[in-house]
Structures are given as structure tokens and as C-alpha cells.
Design a protein around this motif. Structure first.
Motif, short mmCIF file in Angstrom:
data_model
loop_
_atom_site.label_atom_id
_atom_site.label_comp_id
_atom_site.label_asym_id
_atom_site.label_seq_id
_atom_site.Cartn_x
_atom_site.Cartn_y
_atom_site.Cartn_z
N VAL A 247 9.90 -2.48 6.84
CA VAL A 247 10.16 -1.73 8.08
C VAL A 247 10.93 -0.47 7.72
N ARG A 248 10.34 0.67 8.00
CA ARG A 248 10.95 1.93 7.55
C ARG A 248 11.65 2.65 8.70
N THR A 249 11.05 2.61 9.89
CA THR A 249 11.71 3.15 11.08
C THR A 249 11.53 2.16 12.22
N LEU A 250 12.46 2.21 13.16
CA LEU A 250 12.40 1.31 14.31
C LEU A 250 12.92 2.07 15.53
N SER A 251 12.17 2.00 16.63
CA SER A 251 12.62 2.65 17.87
C SER A 251 12.97 1.58 18.90
N ARG B 8 0.81 -1.22 0.00
CA ARG B 8 0.00 0.00 0.00
C ARG B 8 0.85 1.27 0.00
N ASP B 9 2.15 1.12 -0.08
CA ASP B 9 3.06 2.26 -0.05
C ASP B 9 2.85 3.10 1.21
N LEU B 10 2.94 2.42 2.37
CA LEU B 10 2.77 3.10 3.66
C LEU B 10 4.02 2.90 4.49
N TRP B 11 4.15 3.73 5.49
CA TRP B 11 5.31 3.75 6.38
C TRP B 11 5.04 2.81 7.54
N LEU B 12 5.88 1.78 7.72
CA LEU B 12 5.74 0.89 8.88
C LEU B 12 6.75 1.27 9.95
N HIS B 13 6.25 1.65 11.11
CA HIS B 13 7.14 1.90 12.24
C HIS B 13 7.05 0.73 13.21
#
Ligand SMILES: *Cc1c(COP(=O)(O)O)cnc(C)c1O
Length: 413
Positions: free
Chosen positions: A235-239, A200-205
Motif C-alpha cells: 500500500v503506497r498511498t491511502l485516502s 510488478r513494481d506498481l503503485w497501489l492506492h
């Protein structure tokens, strides 16, 4: 009456004594009586962290580029070690923050700025998340004028990718997932969410705030841990919080970006004021140098071997808690924990009454409200008191069982 500003000064011994007196009624957290807020790996790691923190007590990580080159190098190395741990591809970047909430805030901010450039997404923006995601997503969304759509989790308390897919609309900018979630201690179905995000071209955090620095070592000691890191292409960002199971002093967390351009989106730049260029990657300006130095020192002190050794102790302890709880008639685990967060409940009696009875015995009750349960995030503080906890728990269950007791306790984080 309001306390007046003191007229004369006082020396340290006087203040030290006054402060200790103020804390006399505190929960005995060193003996494992607080089910959240504090963490312990090993005495040696604690001491290294304390020493390193004190060594850089006065330095300010805000000035790393211009004045405190040692701190800047430590910060860069902490980030690189994290990128290595989370299998980030070449070109991935990151930075330190003061905590999980700030890491999540910066990820949402970067995502929001990306979404503004995307023709397939139109405001008002929303984040699609499982019900179990941390409250910090709502805090960030609230500040940035967005909403969070929280979807029911599956039977196993993991995020339900189908329910999340159905909730996506033209305003959705981010999919959020936890590794693990705080309430139930399970890692979400991130492989499926990674596919969904790409499709879906979305950002996964991935919010690995609580588990990020312990899950890789559970894996190394042979536990099956679901995939959750940058090995998954969506996975685009990870905290991941250093000040939790990284066993580093507060305040310290890390935020990683798969793409350098995304970190740019997280940055704040401003120069239309008298002092010229101001650039930060965090909400905070001034940041404790001690926290950066301590993170660097603790990670080097433990290394993979040290973290894996602690993971082994943690896993054995968590297993002992789980089997102890299962052995108490009437209690059951709400989810099968992936790491060391446990959540348990009862159907035949009021679990909050049990928690209240535990409270009168000096155990700070950790609670979940939906489903109603007791909760604990176990670190090595919880080893010493384990048998006493389980014995008290059994006797509190006996005390409540067969009564119609309904506690008025409310779940508070
Ligand atoms: C602790 C936690 C956070 C927030 O971190 P803070 O350091 O308290 O701001 C976010 N997500 C999860 C899963 C957490 O456990």
C-alpha cells in the motif's frame, strides 16, 4: 428571466427566512431520508465540529506556514493521528485535502510523476481498478490523459486480483482498490493486491475515503475487517475522508503517503511569476481554516473510545437494516457489507419500481445500475427512521410484486 444583482442590501433575518423558504422542499435528511451526502455520529461531535469551524471561520489554511501557526499545528496533528490509525511506518507523511476526489486526484498525480521516472512503464498510462472503484479515478485520469481499466469483481463483489493482474500492461502505473467500495460496501482483497503491486513494481492506492475513519473502530469492537492499510507493504498511498465517517464538517479529507518522496511528487512548486514561491500539496489554493480546526477538534473530542462507541451503534443499526431487508420476501443483499453501506436487489420484480414507490413516500432513493439495486450509506441519521423505512419498504415491495411495473428511474450518484 435572469435574477438581477440586488440593488439594495438585506438584513440577516430577511435572508435567513428567504433561505429557509428555498429549502422547504428539501429531502428530510435529518430524519434519515437521504441515503448519501450527509453523515452523523453524535450530537456532541456535531456541535464540537460546528464550534471549532466557526472559531476559525476566516482563517486560511493556505497561510498555515506563514500566518496561522495554530492551524498548521492542527493540520500536522490531524495527519499524524491518521498515520497512527492506519499503521503507517516511520517516515510516512500526509496532508489534508478538501475531499475524497481531491485526495484521489493528488495520489494519481504523484503516481503519474513517479511513473515518468520508471523505465518499466511507458505512456500512455493507465490505472487498473475494479468495476466498483469510485468515479473520481476516472475524473483524475481524464484530466491527466490516462485511462482506467475497470475489471469485473468477484462473486462477493470484491476486486478480483487475478483479473486485475491480467489487465496490467506496460502502461499501467497504478492499481486501485477500495476499503470499502461505495456501491456494495465491501473491502477489496487488498492483501492480494498488495502482493501484486510489489511483484510488478506498481503503485497501489487504497481508497478508504468512505470507510477509513470507521473500519479501524469496527475492528476494535470485535468485527472481522479485512486488512487494508499500511500494515500491507504494497500500500503506497491511502485516502480517507474526515467529512464522511470521521464525522467532521465538510470539506475535509486526508491523503497519506508511505514515502516522503512520494508526497514530494504530489506537490506543486512554482516561482516564475511576480509573487515568488508558490507551493501546495492540494489542487486548491485557499482552504477553509474552519475545516482543519474542526477535524482536529472532532478527533480529540471523540478519541478512540468515542469513535468505537459510535461504531458499536452503527454496527447494531446496520445489522438491523440487513436483517429487516432479508426478512422482506423477494429482497436479497447484493453483497455482505463489511461496514454500513448496503446494496440490495430483487429478481422477481423491478427494484427500481420499489425505489420509485419509496420516493413518493419521501425517501430519496439510492440506486445502483449494475447490478440493479437499492443502495444506502447508513450513518446515525438513519436510526430514528429505521422501522418506518423497513415498513415502507415492505409495503412498496408488496405494491410492486406481481405487477410488470418497470420504472424509468436512472441511477444517479
Ligand atoms: C465519497 C467517496 C469518494 C469521493 O469523495 P468526495 O469527498 O465526494 O470527493 C471517493 N471514494 C469513495 C469510496 C467514496 O465513497
Amino acid at each position: 428571466m435572469r435574477k438581477p444583482f440586488p440593488k439594495t442590501g438585506a438584513d440577516w433575518p430577511t435572508l435567513d427566512a428567504a433561505m429557509s423558504e428555498m429549502s422547504e422542499a428539501d429531502i428530510d435528511w435529518r430524519q434519515g431520508r437521504a441515503p448519501l451526502y450527509v453523515f452523523h455520529g453524535s450530537d456532541a461531535a456535531h456541535e464540537v465540529g460546528r464550534q471549532a469551524f466557526m472559531k476559525y471561520f476566516s482563517e486560511n489554511a493556505l497561510g498555515g506556514r506563514r500566518a496561522f501557526f495554530g492551524l498548521k499545528r492542527m493540520e500536522d496533528e490531524v495527519v499524524e493521528m491518521g498515520l497512527d490509525l492506519f499503521q503507517a511506518p516511520d517516515g510516512a507523511v500526509g496532508n489534508l485535502t478538501t475531499g475524497g476526489s481531491e485526495s484521489i486526484f493528488m495520489a494519481v498525480k504523484a503516481c503519474r510523476d513517479w511513473a515518468r521516472t520508471q523505465s518499466h512503464i511507458k505512456p500512455p498510462f493507465n490505472i487498473v481498478a475494479p468495476f466498483s472503484a469510485h468515479a473520481a479515478f476516472n475524473k483524475a485520469a481524464d484530466v491527466m490523459d490516462m485511462t482506467v481499466r475497470r475489471l469485473p469483481t468477484g462473486e462477493d463483489r470484491r476486486a478480483d486480483p487475478d483479473a486485475m493482474a491480467d489487465a496490467i500492461d506496460g502502461g499501467t502505473i497504478m492499481l486501485a482498490a477500495s476499503a470499502p467500495c461505495f456501491p456494495h460496501g465491501v473491502i477489496d482483497s487488498i492483501a492480494a493486491l498488495s502482493e501484486l503491486a510489489l511483484e510488478r513494481d506498481l503503485w497501489l492506492h487504497v481508497d478508504a475515503c468512505v470507510g477509513g475513519y470507521v473500519a479501524p473502530f469496527f475492528q476494535r469492537m470485535g468485527r472481522r475487517i479485512p486488512l487494508y492499510d499500511f500494515a500491507l507493504p504494497g500500500v503506497r498511498t491511502l485516502s480517507a475522508d474526515l467529512h464522511k465517517f470521521g464525522f467532521c464538517p465538510k470539506p475535509a479529507s486526508t491523503l497519506f503517503y508511505r514515502l516522503e518522496e512520494d508526497r514530494e511528487r504530489g506537490l506543486f512548486h512554482f516561482d516564475q511569476w511576480p509573487n515568488g514561491q508558490f507551493s501546495t500539496a492540494t489542487l486548491s489554493g485557499t482552504r477553509a481554516g474552519g475545516a482543519v480546526a474542526a477535524a482536529w477538534a472532532v478527533m480529540h473530542h471523540l478519541g478512540v473510545d468515542g469513535y468505537t462507541a459510535i461504531a458499536r451503534d452503527l454496527a447494531a443499526m446496520a445489522d438491523a437494516y440487513v436483517s429487516g431487508i432479508k426478512a422482506i420476501d423477494g429482497l436479497y443483499l447484493v453483497a455482505d457489507p463489511d461496514l454500513t453501506i448496503i446494496n440490495f436487489a430483487a429478481d422477481d420484480f423491478d427494484i427500481f419500481s420499489v425505489a420509485e414507490a419509496m420516493g413518493t413516500r419521501g425517501w430519496l432513493p439510492g440506486l445502483t445500475q449494475n447490478p440493479k439495486g437499492m443502495h444506502a450509506m447508513l450513518s446515525m441519521f438513519h436510526e430514528t427512521g429505521r422501522e418506518e423505512y423497513l415498513a415502507d419498504l415492505e409495503s412498496c415491495v408488496e405494491q410492486v410484486k406481481g405487477t410488470n411495473s418497470q420504472s424509468g428511474l436512472k441511477a444517479v450518484y
